[in-house]
Motif scaffolding. Structure first.
Motif, PDB file in Angstrom:
ATOM      1  N   SER A  50       0.827  -1.208   0.000  1.00  0.00           N
ATOM      2  CA  SER A  50       0.000   0.000   0.000  1.00  0.00           C
ATOM      3  C   SER A  50       0.858   1.254   0.000  1.00  0.00           C
ATOM      4  O   SER A  50       0.616   2.206  -0.750  1.00  0.00           O
ATOM      5  CB  SER A  50      -0.919  -0.014   1.226  1.00  0.00           C
ATOM      6  OG  SER A  50      -1.715   1.142   1.272  1.00  0.00           O
ATOM      7  N   LEU A 120      -5.966   3.658  -8.504  1.00  0.00           N
ATOM      8  CA  LEU A 120      -6.355   4.473  -7.351  1.00  0.00           C
ATOM      9  C   LEU A 120      -7.725   5.075  -7.635  1.00  0.00           C
ATOM     10  O   LEU A 120      -7.992   5.494  -8.760  1.00  0.00           O
ATOM     11  CB  LEU A 120      -5.382   5.631  -7.140  1.00  0.00           C
ATOM     12  CG  LEU A 120      -4.049   5.442  -6.425  1.00  0.00           C
ATOM     13  CD1 LEU A 120      -3.318   6.769  -6.400  1.00  0.00           C
ATOM     14  CD2 LEU A 120      -4.252   4.932  -5.012  1.00  0.00           C
ATOM     15  N   TYR A 150      -6.970  -5.767  -2.910  1.00  0.00           N
ATOM     16  CA  TYR A 150      -7.174  -4.461  -2.291  1.00  0.00           C
ATOM     17  C   TYR A 150      -6.192  -4.256  -1.140  1.00  0.00           C
ATOM     18  O   TYR A 150      -6.037  -5.132  -0.287  1.00  0.00           O
ATOM     19  CB  TYR A 150      -8.609  -4.340  -1.778  1.00  0.00           C
ATOM     20  CG  TYR A 150      -9.651  -4.512  -2.859  1.00  0.00           C
ATOM     21  CD1 TYR A 150      -9.831  -3.546  -3.834  1.00  0.00           C
ATOM     22  CD2 TYR A 150     -10.442  -5.653  -2.914  1.00  0.00           C
ATOM     23  CE1 TYR A 150     -10.776  -3.696  -4.832  1.00  0.00           C
ATOM     24  CE2 TYR A 150     -11.400  -5.819  -3.903  1.00  0.00           C
ATOM     25  CZ  TYR A 150     -11.557  -4.837  -4.861  1.00  0.00           C
ATOM     26  OH  TYR A 150     -12.496  -5.001  -5.853  1.00  0.00           O
ATOM     27  N   THR A 152      -5.779  -0.995   0.792  1.00  0.00           N
ATOM     28  CA  THR A 152      -5.901   0.255   1.544  1.00  0.00           C
ATOM     29  C   THR A 152      -6.257  -0.039   2.991  1.00  0.00           C
ATOM     30  O   THR A 152      -7.346  -0.563   3.265  1.00  0.00           O
ATOM     31  CB  THR A 152      -6.979   1.172   0.945  1.00  0.00           C
ATOM     32  OG1 THR A 152      -6.770   1.290  -0.456  1.00  0.00           O
ATOM     33  CG2 THR A 152      -6.922   2.550   1.591  1.00  0.00           C
ATOM     34  N   TRP A 155     -10.012   0.546   5.222  1.00  0.00           N
ATOM     35  CA  TRP A 155     -11.014   1.019   4.249  1.00  0.00           C
ATOM     36  C   TRP A 155     -12.367   0.402   4.590  1.00  0.00           C
ATOM     37  O   TRP A 155     -12.568  -0.792   4.464  1.00  0.00           O
ATOM     38  CB  TRP A 155     -10.599   0.657   2.832  1.00  0.00           C
ATOM     39  CG  TRP A 155     -11.444   1.326   1.785  1.00  0.00           C
ATOM     40  CD1 TRP A 155     -12.527   0.805   1.140  1.00  0.00           C
ATOM     41  CD2 TRP A 155     -11.291   2.660   1.297  1.00  0.00           C
ATOM     42  NE1 TRP A 155     -13.050   1.727   0.270  1.00  0.00           N
ATOM     43  CE2 TRP A 155     -12.318   2.875   0.348  1.00  0.00           C
ATOM     44  CE3 TRP A 155     -10.384   3.694   1.570  1.00  0.00           C
ATOM     45  CZ2 TRP A 155     -12.463   4.084  -0.343  1.00  0.00           C
ATOM     46  CZ3 TRP A 155     -10.540   4.897   0.887  1.00  0.00           C
ATOM     47  CH2 TRP A 155     -11.556   5.076  -0.053  1.00  0.00           C
ATOM     48  N   PHE A 181      -9.165  -4.132   3.091  1.00  0.00           N
ATOM     49  CA  PHE A 181      -7.705  -4.242   3.126  1.00  0.00           C
ATOM     50  C   PHE A 181      -7.253  -5.696   3.149  1.00  0.00           C
ATOM     51  O   PHE A 181      -7.766  -6.505   3.919  1.00  0.00           O
ATOM     52  CB  PHE A 181      -7.170  -3.509   4.357  1.00  0.00           C
ATOM     53  CG  PHE A 181      -5.688  -3.698   4.587  1.00  0.00           C
ATOM     54  CD1 PHE A 181      -4.765  -3.208   3.678  1.00  0.00           C
ATOM     55  CD2 PHE A 181      -5.230  -4.360   5.722  1.00  0.00           C
ATOM     56  CE1 PHE A 181      -3.396  -3.369   3.895  1.00  0.00           C
ATOM     57  CE2 PHE A 181      -3.867  -4.533   5.946  1.00  0.00           C
ATOM     58  CZ  PHE A 181      -2.951  -4.035   5.029  1.00  0.00           C
ATOM     59  N   TYR A 205      -7.908   7.407  -0.691  1.00  0.00           N
ATOM     60  CA  TYR A 205      -7.735   6.660  -1.932  1.00  0.00           C
ATOM     61  C   TYR A 205      -7.831   5.157  -1.698  1.00  0.00           C
ATOM     62  O   TYR A 205      -7.149   4.612  -0.826  1.00  0.00           O
ATOM     63  CB  TYR A 205      -6.391   6.980  -2.581  1.00  0.00           C
ATOM     64  CG  TYR A 205      -6.339   8.362  -3.176  1.00  0.00           C
ATOM     65  CD1 TYR A 205      -6.906   8.627  -4.419  1.00  0.00           C
ATOM     66  CD2 TYR A 205      -5.749   9.415  -2.481  1.00  0.00           C
ATOM     67  CE1 TYR A 205      -6.882   9.896  -4.962  1.00  0.00           C
ATOM     68  CE2 TYR A 205      -5.707  10.691  -3.018  1.00  0.00           C
ATOM     69  CZ  TYR A 205      -6.285  10.926  -4.267  1.00  0.00           C
ATOM     70  OH  TYR A 205      -6.258  12.190  -4.802  1.00  0.00           O
ATOM     71  N   ARG A 206      -8.671   4.516  -2.503  1.00  0.00           N
ATOM     72  CA  ARG A 206      -8.746   3.057  -2.504  1.00  0.00           C
ATOM     73  C   ARG A 206      -7.713   2.525  -3.491  1.00  0.00           C
ATOM     74  O   ARG A 206      -7.718   2.886  -4.663  1.00  0.00           O
ATOM     75  CB  ARG A 206     -10.152   2.609  -2.926  1.00  0.00           C
ATOM     76  CG  ARG A 206     -10.392   1.111  -2.796  1.00  0.00           C
ATOM     77  CD  ARG A 206     -11.157   0.571  -3.971  1.00  0.00           C
ATOM     78  NE  ARG A 206     -10.374   0.651  -5.191  1.00  0.00           N
ATOM     79  CZ  ARG A 206     -10.756   0.145  -6.355  1.00  0.00           C
ATOM     80  NH1 ARG A 206     -11.911  -0.455  -6.460  1.00  0.00           N
ATOM     81  NH2 ARG A 206      -9.990   0.260  -7.422  1.00  0.00           N
ATOM     82  N   ARG A 207      -6.811   1.660  -3.013  1.00  0.00           N
ATOM     83  CA  ARG A 207      -5.715   1.145  -3.822  1.00  0.00           C
ATOM     84  C   ARG A 207      -5.995  -0.302  -4.211  1.00  0.00           C
ATOM     85  O   ARG A 207      -6.421  -1.097  -3.369  1.00  0.00           O
ATOM     86  CB  ARG A 207      -4.393   1.247  -3.065  1.00  0.00           C
ATOM     87  CG  ARG A 207      -4.035   2.669  -2.647  1.00  0.00           C
ATOM     88  CD  ARG A 207      -2.780   2.680  -1.773  1.00  0.00           C
ATOM     89  NE  ARG A 207      -2.433   4.044  -1.368  1.00  0.00           N
ATOM     90  CZ  ARG A 207      -2.891   4.648  -0.277  1.00  0.00           C
ATOM     91  NH1 ARG A 207      -3.724   3.994   0.520  1.00  0.00           N
ATOM     92  NH2 ARG A 207      -2.534   5.881   0.009  1.00  0.00           N
TER      93      ARG A 207
END
Length: 272
Positions: A50, A120, A150, A152, A155, A181, A205-207
């Motif tokens: 991340s 992102l 995922y 982040t 989240w 996450f 931000y969602r990664r």
């Protein structure tokens, strides 16, 4: 860590849970087959991945009525850990065990990262309901699986940016898969696998790390070639009309230009 170290950990985790993942996939296969697996990697490694993500201004912004997100596939421009985690999912052992879980013979990972890589999504960004392009970049193989990892931390589901599946079309309520996450989510891609990403409503931000697997044959006998085909969300009828027209026009062009008018830039162009 390199891709072999990461692949060892991922394979071990998937293999331990293989039978329950088979059940999860089998129970959804009549619509859009999918499964997800939590705590894929040790927490400290997932956090490193991340933290290795680039800033939005170092990525490509894709912004239109279809979608609004940041993407990247030219992985040699970024922290090497990102390339290693992407290609860890292309390890032969992982490809084979995922193929076994999803009842797909000889799935083929995509070394070119065609529409794969990293993404992102920040506040107010989204991905409208769509069908993924049915083929690889050279239009030789059928796209069969979408892998989403995922990364982040913390989240929450109510932040948005979650995977949505529409197995019964836009007239019925979607299935929401929280972009939690350290969660790996895998879904089928075929002519009926309509999916989207809900708008992000959180100031963060969602990664996501993305891969696709392909195969020599489509998942459904009824599958036909199609470009990435977008729809509007159920509450937005005007956008839906515009996007359906857009898909029709792009399909007409592909009947004339088999591989498109110009090369899709979303691939990993490696030095010889």
């Amino acid at each position: 860590m390199n891709r072999i170290d990461l692949a060892n950990l991922i394979f071990e985790k998937i293999n331990i849970h293989k039978e329950e993942l088979k059940i999860q996939f089998r129970n959804t296969h009549s619509g859009i087959g999918y499964f997800f697996l939590d705590d894929l990697l040790p927490k400290e490694i997932a956090l490193e991945i991340s933290q290795a993500f680039p800033e939005p201004n170092q990525m490509v912004l894709k912004k239109s009525i279809r979608e609004n997100k940041y993407v990247a596939a030219q992985m040699n421009l970024y922290h090497p850990l990102l390339e290693e985690i992407i290609y860890a999912f292309q390890d032969k052992r992982i490809v084979e065990v995922i193929g076994e879980i999803c009842c797909i013979k000889n799935p083929i990972p995509d070394d070119n990262l065609y529409a794969g890589g990293i993404s992102l999504m920040g506040k107010n960004q989204f991905l409208n309901p769509h069908l993924d392009n049915s083929h690889d970049k050279d239009r030789n193989l059928w796209r069969v699986l979408n892998l989403l990892y995922y990364v982040t931390p913390d989240w929450e589901e109510n932040y948005g940016g979650n995977l949505e599946l529409w197995p019964n079309g836009l007239e019925q309520k979607q299935i929401t898969i929280h972009s939690k996450f350290n969660r790996l989510a895998i879904m089928e891609t075929h002519n009926n696998s309509l999916h989207s990403v809900s708008p992000v409503v959180f100031d963060g931000y969602r990664r996501c790390v993305s891969n696709y697997y392909f195969a020599d044959s489509p998942l459904l006998e009824s599958d036909t070639f199609h470009v990435t085909s977008f729809r509007g969300r159920p509450e937005n009828k005007i956008a839906d009309l515009i996007l359906r027209t857009d898909t029709f026009l792009r399909m007409c062009l592909r009947k004339i230009f088999k591989k498109g008018i110009k090369e899709n830039p979303h691939v990993y162009k490696k030095d010889n």
